[in-house]
Design an enzyme around this catalytic site. Structure first.
Site, PDB file in Angstrom:
ATOM      1  N   GLY A 430      17.807 -16.284 -30.573  1.00  0.00           N
ATOM      2  CA  GLY A 430      17.341 -15.042 -30.527  1.00  0.00           C
ATOM      3  C   GLY A 430      17.545 -13.940 -31.417  1.00  0.00           C
ATOM      4  O   GLY A 430      18.376 -14.215 -32.416  1.00  0.00           O
ATOM      5  N   PRO A 432      19.258 -10.559 -33.034  1.00  0.00           N
ATOM      6  CA  PRO A 432      20.602  -9.847 -33.008  1.00  0.00           C
ATOM      7  C   PRO A 432      20.931  -9.090 -32.066  1.00  0.00           C
ATOM      8  O   PRO A 432      20.179  -8.212 -31.629  1.00  0.00           O
ATOM      9  CB  PRO A 432      20.711  -9.208 -34.650  1.00  0.00           C
ATOM     10  N   GLY A 433      21.877  -9.052 -31.619  1.00  0.00           N
ATOM     11  CA  GLY A 433      22.570  -8.265 -30.575  1.00  0.00           C
ATOM     12  C   GLY A 433      22.257  -8.400 -29.169  1.00  0.00           C
ATOM     13  O   GLY A 433      22.782  -7.591 -28.165  1.00  0.00           O
ATOM     14  N   GLY A 435      23.904 -10.934 -27.278  1.00  0.00           N
ATOM     15  CA  GLY A 435      24.950 -11.573 -26.748  1.00  0.00           C
ATOM     16  C   GLY A 435      25.376 -13.049 -26.954  1.00  0.00           C
ATOM     17  O   GLY A 435      25.917 -13.500 -25.969  1.00  0.00           O
ATOM     18  N   LYS A 436      24.673 -13.443 -28.013  1.00  0.00           N
ATOM     19  CA  LYS A 436      24.719 -15.039 -28.249  1.00  0.00           C
ATOM     20  C   LYS A 436      26.287 -15.340 -28.529  1.00  0.00           C
ATOM     21  O   LYS A 436      26.708 -16.318 -28.067  1.00  0.00           O
ATOM     22  CB  LYS A 436      23.738 -15.515 -29.278  1.00  0.00           C
ATOM     23  N   THR A 437      26.846 -14.426 -29.324  1.00  0.00           N
ATOM     24  CA  THR A 437      28.450 -15.020 -29.593  1.00  0.00           C
ATOM     25  C   THR A 437      29.370 -14.907 -28.572  1.00  0.00           C
ATOM     26  O   THR A 437      30.156 -15.547 -28.116  1.00  0.00           O
ATOM     27  CB  THR A 437      28.763 -14.422 -30.844  1.00  0.00           C
ATOM     28  N   SER A 757      -1.561 -14.894 -34.326  1.00  0.00           N
ATOM     29  CA  SER A 757      -1.741 -14.131 -33.032  1.00  0.00           C
ATOM     30  C   SER A 757      -2.440 -13.123 -33.156  1.00  0.00           C
ATOM     31  O   SER A 757      -2.661 -11.892 -32.314  1.00  0.00           O
ATOM     32  CB  SER A 757      -0.416 -14.025 -32.476  1.00  0.00           C
ATOM     33  N   LYS A 800       7.275 -10.682 -26.888  1.00  0.00           N
ATOM     34  CA  LYS A 800       6.013  -9.618 -27.049  1.00  0.00           C
ATOM     35  C   LYS A 800       5.807  -8.628 -25.739  1.00  0.00           C
ATOM     36  O   LYS A 800       5.542  -7.425 -25.955  1.00  0.00           O
ATOM     37  CB  LYS A 800       4.613 -10.575 -27.212  1.00  0.00           C
TER      38      LYS A 800
END
Length: 874
Positions: A430, A432-433, A435-437, A757, A800
């Site tokens: 996903g 950045p920012g 919340g993956k980490t 697209s 999107k």
């Protein structure tokens, strides 16, 4: 000098008159090549005399004559051994092959021995010969020995025809046997002597000389190579020189060589005995030192009452005790004990001892059989995940499923199946920012496991994953092993952060090393290069994070279960800001909970107007800036705590909003359409602008700008071709395209763009341009277009639609086959948007373009902008 002794010959002897070159304590045998230093006056005089006067000879000993150098005979000297100042009776005829200067100064002559000879009577020097050693011929000195050079008769001995003088060759003739028998005897002696010499040379390592000796086929030449032997005395070499018979020479050489080899065997036995004694003394010394160390440790333990600190911890005995007491797998224990054995044999001063200790410490520090007890309280685990993160239901559901399956396996007694445990490998992809980490820590806390983060961004060395081999100085285990050691258990949650930022260079490809780590079928026998023992990673929960999936190799991505984190809705951002970000920034600003109150309307404005992103990093920075402004005003006396901030107060603290809806402004003119795209930062709104060149000044064809990729350029070509072929059906004046150029631009020009697209957006922009009907300001679209006008499915639907919602758009046109993707879109976003599923370009144009009014109804005609958009239902 003694008179010439009697020699029995089979034919007339050959006599030469040669200058004498005496050799002190040295003997040159036929076939030998020696270098003679001409700094000695006698040597220089003899060489000069031979070169200026030559030699004399005759085939008839009764009528000798002197031949000149012009006869073609090379310059020759008689090499006579001199022992104790006396010249020997035998000598060697030597040919002067070269005279030259030495690199260090002076001169030398290279002389090759050619034949044996007996030294005869003294002869006068030939006429014109230099007898003074100065190199100047004296025509008046025709007799006598000359000043420094002596000329003598040299009776050349033929090895094959002559019988040696004296008793050396059976002068009575008692030795019987035919010539064939004698030749066979000589060959047998030569083979035996060659074997002895070869064995002796191999002991000395003289392999090149061995090859040279093996190449000699003539027995006489083989026997004369003894002149190079250092173990023969000068007297023995003179005896060989005076023995023309080959068989006799070989017999004597065999006797002398065997005696020398016997002496060598005795010397080697003595040396071996001395070495064994030294080794025995050294071994005894080391054992006594170890015994002293053991006694010292025992005495310290007795004095301290058996405390744990009594042991040194660096001695081999201590390592052995630690290995035996540790809970290690059998193969690991065997490998560790083997290293302890090596440590006991290693000297304290050897660097290998330090490497072994480091390896043993690493092995003993690993939690081989330590595993954290999983928390099987599913409801509590879900509560932990919900408390730490808003949204992200896909990830939370997957973790709950994992815990439920593990509890089921534990209840059924299926902890280990096929050598593998119940680990998992998840990939969180996903922008950045989102919340993956931080999600990794929440998952570890919900499962009751330890958490370790492994940062992989910028790693380019394969050894960082699999470890360095122990042959390298400063070798270390890989990051996976270090993470397990840091976690203290074999089933931690390991976060492989930024796995898409791995690189490859001459040191290897780290992504290839991760294939074994992340493969559930292989990682139960993972082998680190440093440890070289199997490590079970099948119980580890691996979480890999990435921003761009295209940067991850397909084989590695195939080994992970992909979960996409497409970003937050505005409502989710408000919840995150209120429950998490605001509290954290209050602490960092030194404010208490009640000092500053930020209303939900202000948080909505921050999320929608001051920031526009998929994650919440900019939102957190805006909150931090807002609180800093408050703290500064309080410090300056312009405000007093507590402070309440509403949406209307944001302009005073942060200035005017950075992001305002611009779709209505951009699409007010015909030729502009709003599209949707996916970037590394999440979904985004994309505008496509089209214009027609003037018929008089503009050329034909199509111009594309905006750093478009090949796929996007092809989409523009397809859109234009479709409109040209279906212009009559769509009631579009496509005839204008015959002599007017088309320009398609996609802002921003500095950002590269590509993908299929945008095909429907480009088609709509061109149709709007040709018809003069603007595109509705609240409509965004995405989809690929074929030449027949079919709208084909695309990817990134969730991102999107989130971008369209953030931009304030209310209507979205999607391909019909993307209908199932709407289930992934959060319900608040689906409810706020009107989504039309289309299959053909005609449907897109009917929904996206403003309606055209004729002049009879008082409206605008095609080609003019005017009326406000009309909402259409799907």
């Amino acid at each position: 000098m003694t008179q010439l002794p009697h020699v029995r010959v089979d034919h007339m002897p050959q006599i030469r008159v040669l200058p004498v070159l005496p050799l002190d304590d040295a003997v040159v045998l036929p076939g030998m090549v020696v270098s003679l230093d001409m700094s000695d006056e006698q040597t220089r005089a003899a060489v000069d005399a031979a070169r200026t006067g030559g030699s004399a000879g005759s085939s008839d000993a009764r009528a000798p004559g002197i031949s000149s150098r012009a006869a073609g005979r090379p310059a020759e000297v008689l090499l006579v051994p001199r022992v104790g100042g006396e010249l020997a009776e035998v000598a060697t005829v030597g040919v002067i092959e070269q005279v030259g200067r030495l690199p260090r100064g002076g001169s030398a002559a290279v002389v090759r021995g050619t034949a044996r000879a007996q030294v005869g009577g003294v002869r006068p020097a030939p006429a014109g010969t230099d007898t003074t050693g100065t190199g100047t011929a004296d025509a008046t000195s025709g007799a006598g020995s000359g000043a420094g050079v002596q000329w003598v008769d040299a009776v050349v001995l033929d090895d094959s025809a002559a019988t040696p003088f004296g008793a050396l060759d059976d002068p009575a003739g008692t030795r019987a046997g035919s010539p064939a028998d004698e030749a066979a005897r000589v060959d047998k002696l030569a083979k035996e002597y060659r074997a002895l010499v070869t064995d002796l040379l191999r002991q000395r390592g003289a392999w090149q000389v061995v090859d040279s000796v093996s190449a000699i086929t003539d027995p006489g030449t083989l026997a004369d190579t003894a002149g190079y032997s250092s173990y023969l005395t000068t007297a023995q070499k003179i005896e060989l020189l005076g023995t023309p018979a080959v068989g006799t020479r070989l017999e004597r050489l065999l006797t002398w060589t065997k005696e020398h080899l016997a002496e060598q065997d005795v010397a080697e036995t003595i040396r071996r005995d001395v070495q064994e004694g030294m080794d025995r003394q050294q071994r005894e010394f080391l054992l006594r030192r170890q015994l002293e160390a053991v006694r010292k440790e025992l005495s310290e333990l007795d004095g301290s009452g058996g405390g744990a600190d009594g042991a040194s911890g660096s001695e081999p005995a201590d390592y052995r005790a630690r290995v035996e007491a540790a809970d290690l797998p059998e193969k690991v224990r065997a490998a560790a004990l083997k290293e302890v054995d090596k440590l006991e044999r290693t000297s304290d001063s050897s660097p290998e001892g330090g490497w072994i200790r480091t390896w043993l410490d690493t092995v003993l520090d690993l939690p081989w059989n330590v595993r954290a007890e999983d928390s099987y309280d599913i409801i509590a685990a879900r509560a932990v995940l919900d408390a730490d993160h808003a949204g992200l239901d896909d990830v939370k559901d997957r973790i709950i499923e994992h815990l439920a399956v593990r509890r089921r396996r534990a209840d059924a007694g299926l902890g280990v199946v096929g050598g593998r445990r119940g680990g998992a490998v998840l990939a969180l992809a996903g922008p950045p920012g989102v919340g993956k980490t931080s999600l990794g820590e929440s998952i570890a806390r919900a499962m009751g496991r330890s958490f370790v983060r492994v940062a992989l961004g910028g790693v380019r060395d394969e050894a960082e994953i699999r470890g360095h081999r122990r042959t390298y100085v400063g070798a270390l285990p890989g990051r996976i092993v270090r993470a397990i050691r840091e976690a203290g258990s074999m089933n931690p949650v390991v976060l492989l952060d930024e796995v898409d930022k791995l690189g490859a260079d001459y040191r290897g490809d780290p992504t290839a090393a991760l294939l074994e780590v992340l493969d559930p079928e292989q990682n139960h026998t993972f082998r680190d290069h440093y440890l070289e023992v199997e490590l079970d990673l099948s119980d580890v929960l691996f979480l890999a994070t990435a921003n761009v999936l295209e940067a991850i190799p397909a084989p590695l991505l195939d080994r992970m279960e992909l979960i996409r984190l497409d970003g937050y809705t505005e409502d989710e951002k408000v919840v995150i800001a209120r429950d998490h970000l605001l509290h954290r920034q209050l602490d960092r600003a030194g404010l208490a909970e009640g000092d500053v109150s930020v209303g939900d309307d202000a948080l909505h404005a921050l999320a929608g107007e001051y920031t526009r992103e998929a994650g919440v990093r900019d939102l957190e920075r805006s909150i931090a800036r807002l609180l800093r402004k408050v703290v500064a005003q309080v410090a300056l006396g312009a405000a007093a705590l507590p402070v309440t901030i509403d949406a209307g107060d944001l302009t005073g603290y942060l200035g005017r909003p950075r992001h305002t809806p611009e779709s209505a402004e951009r699409t007010a003119l015909p030729g502009v359409a709003t599209g949707l795209a996916v970037t590394g930062a999440g979904g985004d709104v994309l505008f496509v602008e089209a214009s027609l060149a003037d018929a008089e000044t503009g050329g034909g064809g199509i111009t594309l700008t905006g750093q478009l990729g090949d796929v996007m350029k092809e989409s523009a070509q397809i859109a234009l071709s479709y409109l040209r072929s279906h212009g009559v059906e769509l009631e579009l004046p496509v005839g204008d395209l015959a002599d007017r150029g088309v320009h398609v631009h996609v802002p921003a020009g500095a950002v590269p763009k590509d993908g299929p697209s945008a095909g429907v957006t480009m088609t709509t922009a061109l149709a709007s341009l040709l018809s003069g009907r603007p595109v509705r300001a609240d409509v965004a679209m995405t989809g690929e277009v074929s030449l027949t006008g079919r709208v084909l499915p695309i990817g990134g639907v969730k991102q999107k639609l989130l971008a369209a919602h953030r931009a304030g758009l209310t209507t979205v046109l999607l391909p019909q086959r993307n209908g199932p993707d709407l289930d992934d879109v959060p319900a608040p976003v689906r409810d706020a948007l009107t989504v039309h599923l289309v299959t053909d370009v005609r449907e897109v144009l009917d929904l996206a373009l403003e309606p055209a009014f004729d002049a009879d109804h008082g409206g605008r005609s095609p080609g003019r902008a005017g009326h406000s958009p009309t909402a259409l239902a799907a």
